[in-house]
Design a protein around this motif. Structure first.
Motif, short mmCIF file in Angstrom:
data_model
loop_
_atom_site.label_atom_id
_atom_site.label_comp_id
_atom_site.label_asym_id
_atom_site.label_seq_id
_atom_site.Cartn_x
_atom_site.Cartn_y
_atom_site.Cartn_z
N THR A 23 -7.52 2.30 2.22
CA THR A 23 -6.85 1.46 1.21
C THR A 23 -6.36 0.15 1.84
N VAL B 153 0.85 -1.19 0.00
CA VAL B 153 0.00 0.00 0.00
C VAL B 153 0.89 1.24 0.00
N ASP C 179 -7.35 8.10 4.13
CA ASP C 179 -7.40 7.42 2.83
C ASP C 179 -6.52 6.17 2.83
#
Ligand code: ADP
Length: 191
Positions: free
Chosen positions: A183, A171, A179
């Motif tokens: 994710t 990631v 955010d």
């Protein structure tokens, strides 16, 4: 799959501690940070703390024998039976092996390994900022550079082993905290 036995990896300054805490509350499992455990011992002036401090202050790894025993104890506590997020461990190949042994002794296995990715320039900028805000003893220029070097040499290559097991989720660690948390949750199929 409900991913509940997780490792979060990533270089110093990538936001591991922050994301580990957010994910831990989403999943309702403890976040276990070896760095935090060492800092608690150092703050409390315990024997383990005195030993650890001679390494942490320089940005060197605490010897495996000490760290492994500490992690084995922590993962054997009752609050970990429903899952955990490990932050800061394993950091080298010997610790990967030890963790496999600990989990197999406990009769459980890993669900996933999240790697936060960020480039060195961004990491250095964040760590310098953190040094001003938090005043951590190991946030000197030398110790920061040493930790990033150890990460690149010893820790980053470990992701290959977890990738081969189909556990790795990479990631991007740059961006808005919320955010990035979303994710990570999406990469783990967590709602
Ligand atoms: P950072 O991610 O900024 O390096 P941590 O809080 O994870 O900070 O770790 C701080 C220090 O604690 C490390 O530099 C090291 O000395 C020690 N430490 C933490 N985890 C480990 C580990 N798995 N093995 C050996 N030493 C560790």
């Amino acid at each position: 799959m409900t991913a509940s036995r997780l490792i979060i990896m990533g270089p110093q300054g990538a936001g591991k501690g922050t994301q580990a805490a957010l994910l831990a509350s989403r999943l309702d499992v403890p976040a276990i940070s070896t760095g935090d455990i060492f800092r608690a011992h150092i703050g409390g002036g315990t024997e383990l703390g005195k030993l650890a401090q001679s390494y942490t202050a320089r940005g060197e790894l605490v010897p495996d024998e000490v760290t492994n025993r500490m992690v084995r104890d922590r993962l054997s506590q009752p609050d970990v039976s429903g899952g955990f997020i490990l932050d800061g461990y394993p950091r080298n190949a010997a610790q990967v092996q030890e963790l496999d042994g600990i989990l197999s002794d406990l009769g459980v296995s890993l669900d996933a390994v999240v790697e936060l990715v960020a480039d060195r320039a961004e990491l250095l900028a964040r760590l310098r900022q953190r040094a001003v805000v938090e005043g951590r003893e190991d946030d000197t220029e030398e110790a920061i550079a040493r930790r990033l070097d150890i990460y690149a040499e010893q820790t980053a290559p470990l992701t290959g082993a977890y990738e081969a097991r189909g556990l790795l989720r990479q990631v991007d660690g740059i961006g808005d905290i919320a955010d990035i948390a979303d994710t990570i949750a999406a990469a783990l199929d967590v709602r």
